[in-house]
Design an enzyme around this catalytic site. Structure first.
Site, PDB file in Angstrom:
ATOM      1  N   GLY A 168       7.166  -9.039  -7.007  1.00  0.00           N
ATOM      2  CA  GLY A 168       7.595  -7.654  -6.815  1.00  0.00           C
ATOM      3  C   GLY A 168       8.355  -7.497  -5.517  1.00  0.00           C
ATOM      4  O   GLY A 168       8.284  -8.368  -4.629  1.00  0.00           O
TER       5      GLY A 168
ATOM      6  N   CYS B  51       4.212 -15.194  -6.125  1.00  0.00           N
ATOM      7  CA  CYS B  51       5.036 -14.575  -5.080  1.00  0.00           C
ATOM      8  C   CYS B  51       4.309 -13.362  -4.486  1.00  0.00           C
ATOM      9  O   CYS B  51       3.326 -13.524  -3.780  1.00  0.00           O
ATOM     10  CB  CYS B  51       6.415 -14.226  -5.636  1.00  0.00           C
ATOM     11  SG  CYS B  51       7.642 -13.911  -4.344  1.00  0.00           S
ATOM     12  N   TYR B  52       4.758 -12.142  -4.776  1.00  0.00           N
ATOM     13  CA  TYR B  52       4.015 -10.961  -4.294  1.00  0.00           C
ATOM     14  C   TYR B  52       2.576 -11.027  -4.781  1.00  0.00           C
ATOM     15  O   TYR B  52       1.650 -10.606  -4.077  1.00  0.00           O
ATOM     16  CB  TYR B  52       4.683  -9.678  -4.787  1.00  0.00           C
ATOM     17  CG  TYR B  52       3.970  -8.418  -4.339  1.00  0.00           C
ATOM     18  CD1 TYR B  52       4.296  -7.811  -3.140  1.00  0.00           C
ATOM     19  CD2 TYR B  52       2.958  -7.856  -5.116  1.00  0.00           C
ATOM     20  CE1 TYR B  52       3.625  -6.673  -2.713  1.00  0.00           C
ATOM     21  CE2 TYR B  52       2.281  -6.719  -4.702  1.00  0.00           C
ATOM     22  CZ  TYR B  52       2.624  -6.127  -3.503  1.00  0.00           C
ATOM     23  OH  TYR B  52       1.955  -5.004  -3.079  1.00  0.00           O
TER      24      TYR B  52
ATOM     25  N   HIS C 185       8.464 -18.819  -7.979  1.00  0.00           N
ATOM     26  CA  HIS C 185       8.508 -18.248  -9.332  1.00  0.00           C
ATOM     27  C   HIS C 185       8.586 -19.376 -10.364  1.00  0.00           C
ATOM     28  O   HIS C 185       9.668 -19.872 -10.671  1.00  0.00           O
ATOM     29  CB  HIS C 185       9.722 -17.328  -9.485  1.00  0.00           C
ATOM     30  CG  HIS C 185       9.590 -16.038  -8.751  1.00  0.00           C
ATOM     31  ND1 HIS C 185       9.020 -14.919  -9.320  1.00  0.00           N
ATOM     32  CD2 HIS C 185       9.936 -15.684  -7.493  1.00  0.00           C
ATOM     33  CE1 HIS C 185       9.024 -13.929  -8.444  1.00  0.00           C
ATOM     34  NE2 HIS C 185       9.575 -14.366  -7.323  1.00  0.00           N
TER      35      HIS C 185
ATOM     36  N   GLU D 187       8.288 -19.075 -13.472  1.00  0.00           N
ATOM     37  CA  GLU D 187       8.793 -18.567 -14.757  1.00  0.00           C
ATOM     38  C   GLU D 187      10.295 -18.717 -14.925  1.00  0.00           C
ATOM     39  O   GLU D 187      10.802 -18.656 -16.056  1.00  0.00           O
ATOM     40  CB  GLU D 187       8.402 -17.094 -14.950  1.00  0.00           C
ATOM     41  CG  GLU D 187       9.005 -16.120 -13.952  1.00  0.00           C
ATOM     42  CD  GLU D 187       8.156 -15.948 -12.705  1.00  0.00           C
ATOM     43  OE1 GLU D 187       8.296 -14.926 -12.033  1.00  0.00           O
ATOM     44  OE2 GLU D 187       7.355 -16.856 -12.393  1.00  0.00           O
TER      45      GLU D 187
ATOM     46  N   SER E  11      23.634  -1.499 -36.317  1.00  0.00           N
ATOM     47  CA  SER E  11      24.926  -1.870 -35.747  1.00  0.00           C
ATOM     48  C   SER E  11      25.521  -3.082 -36.450  1.00  0.00           C
ATOM     49  O   SER E  11      26.706  -3.352 -36.310  1.00  0.00           O
ATOM     50  CB  SER E  11      24.765  -2.200 -34.258  1.00  0.00           C
ATOM     51  OG  SER E  11      24.045  -3.404 -34.090  1.00  0.00           O
ATOM     52  N   GLY E  12      24.702  -3.807 -37.188  1.00  0.00           N
ATOM     53  CA  GLY E  12      25.151  -5.046 -37.791  1.00  0.00           C
ATOM     54  C   GLY E  12      24.837  -6.260 -36.949  1.00  0.00           C
ATOM     55  O   GLY E  12      25.013  -7.392 -37.391  1.00  0.00           O
TER      56      GLY E  12
ATOM     57  N   VAL F 227      22.156  -8.732 -34.714  1.00  0.00           N
ATOM     58  CA  VAL F 227      20.884  -9.340 -35.090  1.00  0.00           C
ATOM     59  C   VAL F 227      19.717  -8.399 -34.798  1.00  0.00           C
ATOM     60  O   VAL F 227      18.807  -8.235 -35.624  1.00  0.00           O
ATOM     61  CB  VAL F 227      20.686 -10.676 -34.343  1.00  0.00           C
ATOM     62  CG1 VAL F 227      19.317 -11.273 -34.653  1.00  0.00           C
ATOM     63  CG2 VAL F 227      21.790 -11.658 -34.716  1.00  0.00           C
ATOM     64  N   ASP F 228      19.730  -7.748 -33.638  1.00  0.00           N
ATOM     65  CA  ASP F 228      18.588  -6.931 -33.222  1.00  0.00           C
ATOM     66  C   ASP F 228      18.333  -5.779 -34.189  1.00  0.00           C
ATOM     67  O   ASP F 228      17.225  -5.610 -34.704  1.00  0.00           O
ATOM     68  CB  ASP F 228      18.817  -6.381 -31.810  1.00  0.00           C
ATOM     69  CG  ASP F 228      19.163  -7.455 -30.814  1.00  0.00           C
ATOM     70  OD1 ASP F 228      18.783  -8.622 -31.048  1.00  0.00           O
ATOM     71  OD2 ASP F 228      19.830  -7.148 -29.812  1.00  0.00           O
ATOM     72  N   SER F 229      19.354  -4.958 -34.413  1.00  0.00           N
ATOM     73  CA  SER F 229      19.150  -3.796 -35.281  1.00  0.00           C
ATOM     74  C   SER F 229      18.895  -4.214 -36.721  1.00  0.00           C
ATOM     75  O   SER F 229      18.153  -3.542 -37.452  1.00  0.00           O
ATOM     76  CB  SER F 229      20.355  -2.846 -35.202  1.00  0.00           C
ATOM     77  OG  SER F 229      21.527  -3.461 -35.708  1.00  0.00           O
ATOM     78  N   SER F 230      19.468  -5.330 -37.136  1.00  0.00           N
ATOM     79  CA  SER F 230      19.273  -5.793 -38.514  1.00  0.00           C
ATOM     80  C   SER F 230      17.837  -6.273 -38.727  1.00  0.00           C
ATOM     81  O   SER F 230      17.206  -5.954 -39.743  1.00  0.00           O
ATOM     82  CB  SER F 230      20.254  -6.922 -38.834  1.00  0.00           C
ATOM     83  OG  SER F 230      21.589  -6.463 -38.719  1.00  0.00           O
TER      84      SER F 230
ATOM     85  N   LYS G  79      15.807 -12.145 -27.170  1.00  0.00           N
ATOM     86  CA  LYS G  79      16.737 -12.434 -28.258  1.00  0.00           C
ATOM     87  C   LYS G  79      16.282 -13.623 -29.116  1.00  0.00           C
ATOM     88  O   LYS G  79      16.333 -13.557 -30.349  1.00  0.00           O
ATOM     89  CB  LYS G  79      18.131 -12.697 -27.693  1.00  0.00           C
ATOM     90  CG  LYS G  79      19.183 -13.049 -28.733  1.00  0.00           C
ATOM     91  CD  LYS G  79      19.568 -11.859 -29.609  1.00  0.00           C
ATOM     92  CE  LYS G  79      20.385 -10.869 -28.840  1.00  0.00           C
ATOM     93  NZ  LYS G  79      20.914  -9.799 -29.729  1.00  0.00           N
TER      94      LYS G  79
END
Length: 520
Positions: free
Chosen positions: A59, A86-87, A177, A179, A230-231, A233-236, A376
């Site tokens: 943070g 870290c923090y 970090h 990650e 939207s066409g 990948v996410d919205s589909s 994604k």
């Protein structure tokens, strides 16, 4: 979307821009985890959540400040392993009797190297196969004195307590970090940590699918849902998932805002009508959007105009189908973290996203965002789980504002037409050379300048364009794709020869950070 039948790990978020990457590493290990802001985690929450282990994120604050973020004291008496990052390390030390001091020449930002102590630590299994490990540091303050019971297991030039642990209580803390990808062996630490905590790895994308469907049904009930399709990948994936959950209660709306790529509207509408039995409204609103964007050059203003118009169109289409109770979107974790602080704390807003920030009260609808916790690549895995075609799931990301943010400066129909043609040639080149699946995202941006050129025996004064192609795992960081000079030369020649209006081609080699993937 909590599922109590799974072993659960709690990530307490202190406002780091990369907290969600911790969740990614854990999900890769099939560990179910949830991120919760520090200011929502109290004694009652901990009792109800009943985590098998806890991780403190990084943070931007200083634990020395009187009002600095803290976890509840009771977290240390749960009897479960805790990992501070870290923090998270600093707050653990400060609360358990150690001491943290201001920088004074000990700040570290970027690549650093940690060397081990003589003692073995299970958390570090697989580390230090050479004399030192590369890590990514990002700290101003430093631990000056470790808390009672802790030992030192790794140091860096500016962090004498880079790795510490209280083995008796299973408390572990690192100043760096693990990650981020800049700590190459960081994933090993998480793998070791969850193994030590006794996780069996019982969470999969199939399990997420079941949880998501149950959560959608619980939220929606017998209400109607309108989905912004939207066409991409996410919205589909969101649309197919929601349809599986509530069936005919869902109506999808594909809005053609005049900012799509060449032939994209025909391809998207055709694919959904041919392969999926989803109610679908094709709304051609290009005149509305382009009219409102006329003369606008500021990127944030563009995004806000597009976001507002999307809402207006969805509201109108909802009325046409007799009303809707919910608006569904394919919002992802990176959208959220770039737009607002996930924790509600001091994280910095990078840019606004048209699909983040809630809905106007006048709409009378609530949001359904079943992918809001995913990255994604996880969405693509969910798409496979749902049976979407592999060729579709592998498509490069395409932003909701479309070509508007690949057209810096004022948007005109002429520039959009040129951009569509140039982008089509570029993507065709990438596919012909067999590079499409190696690249996270590729596109052309048309620059708001004209340059002098020579074609044949004549002088030209046309637009310049920039090619962009990046590699990435999660969209949070990215590197430019190392095309060969032969590829770039061949592509530039094709664009200049085949696309009237462009006489100069450049290649963008900026990483993220400091740049973003899109130009605006």
């Amino acid at each position: 979307m909590t599922e109590k039948s799974h072993e659960r790990l709690l990530i307490i978020d202190f406002g780091s821009q990369v907290t969600q990457l911790i969740a990614r590493r854990l999900r890769e290990l099939n560990v179910y985890c949830e991120i919760h802001p520090f200011n929502t985690v109290d004694d009652a929450f901990l009792k109800a959540f009943s985590p098998k282990a806890v991780i403190f994120s990084g943070g931007p604050c200083s634990v020395i400040d009187a009002d600095s973020p803290r976890p509840p004291e009771s977290v240390y008496t749960l009897g479960v392993p805790i990992l501070g990052i870290c923090y998270g390390q600093q707050v653990m030390m400060q609360m358990l009797g150690g001491q943290v001091e201001r920088g004074h020449g000990t700040a570290e930002f970027g690549r650093a190297y940690v060397t081990p102590s003589d003692a073995d630590l299970e958390l570090l299994a697989g580390w230090f196969q050479t004399e030192r490990e590369q890590v990514w540091m990002s700290h101003g303050d430093h631990v000056a004195k470790i808390a009672p019971g802790f030992e030192v297991f790794g140091t860096s030039p500016n962090a004498p307590y880079a790795i510490t642990a209280d083995r008796a209580r299973n408390f572990y803390a690192v100043q760096f970090h693990p990650e981020v990808h800049h700590t190459p062996n960081g994933a090993m630490l998480y793998e070791n940590f969850v193994r030590m905590a006794g996780f069996s790895g019982d969470w999969t994308m199939g399990a997420y699918r079941e949880q998501a469907i149950a959560a959608i049904r619980e939220q929606v009930g017998d209400g109607k849902v309108i989905c912004a399709l939207s066409g991409g990948v996410d919205s589909s994936v969101a649309a197919v998932l929601i349809h599986e959950a509530v069936g005919e209660q869902l109506t999808c709306v594909y809005v053609d805002h005049g900012l799509m790529r060449k032939n994209e509207s025909e391809e998207v509408v055709g694919m959904f009508r041919e392969h999926y039995n989803l109610p679908l409204i094709h709304a051609d609103e290009s005149e509305l959007f382009l009219g409102q964007l006329d003369g606008v050059s500021d990127p944030e203003t563009k995004r806000k105009i597009i976001g507002k118009l999307f809402i207006d169109v969805f509201e109108q289409k909802a009325k046409e189908i007799g009303g809707a109770d919910f608006l569904a979107q394919g919002t992802l974790y990176p959208d959220v973290i770039e737009s607002v602080s996930f924790s509600g704390g001091p994280s910095v807003t990078i840019k606004s996203h048209h699909n983040v920030g809630g809905l106007p009260e006048k709409m009378g609808m609530k949001l359904v965002e079943p992918l809001r916790e995913l990255f994604k690549d996880e969405v693509r895995a969910l798409g496979v789980e749902l049976g979407l075609p592999k060729s579709f799931i592998g498509r490069h990301p395409f932003p909701g504002p479309g070509l508007a943010i690949r057209c810096p400066g004022e948007i005109t129909r002429e520039k959009l037409d040129i951009l569509r043609e140039a982008d089509a040639v570029y993507i065709d080149q990438i596919r012909k050379h067999g590079l499409y699946d190696d690249i996270w995202q590729a596109f052309v941006a048309i620059l708001p300048v004209r340059t002098v050129g020579v074609m044949g025996d004549g002088r030209t004064y046309d637009f310049a364009c920039a090619l962009r192609a990046v590699t990435s795992v999660d969209g949070m960081t990215a590197d430019y794709y190392p095309f060969s000079h032969e590829f770039l030369g061949e592509t530039a020649t094709r664009i200049i020869n085949e696309v009237p209006g462009i006489n100069r081609v450049t290649y963008d080699i900026t990483s993220k950070p400091p740049g973003t993937i899109e130009w605006e």
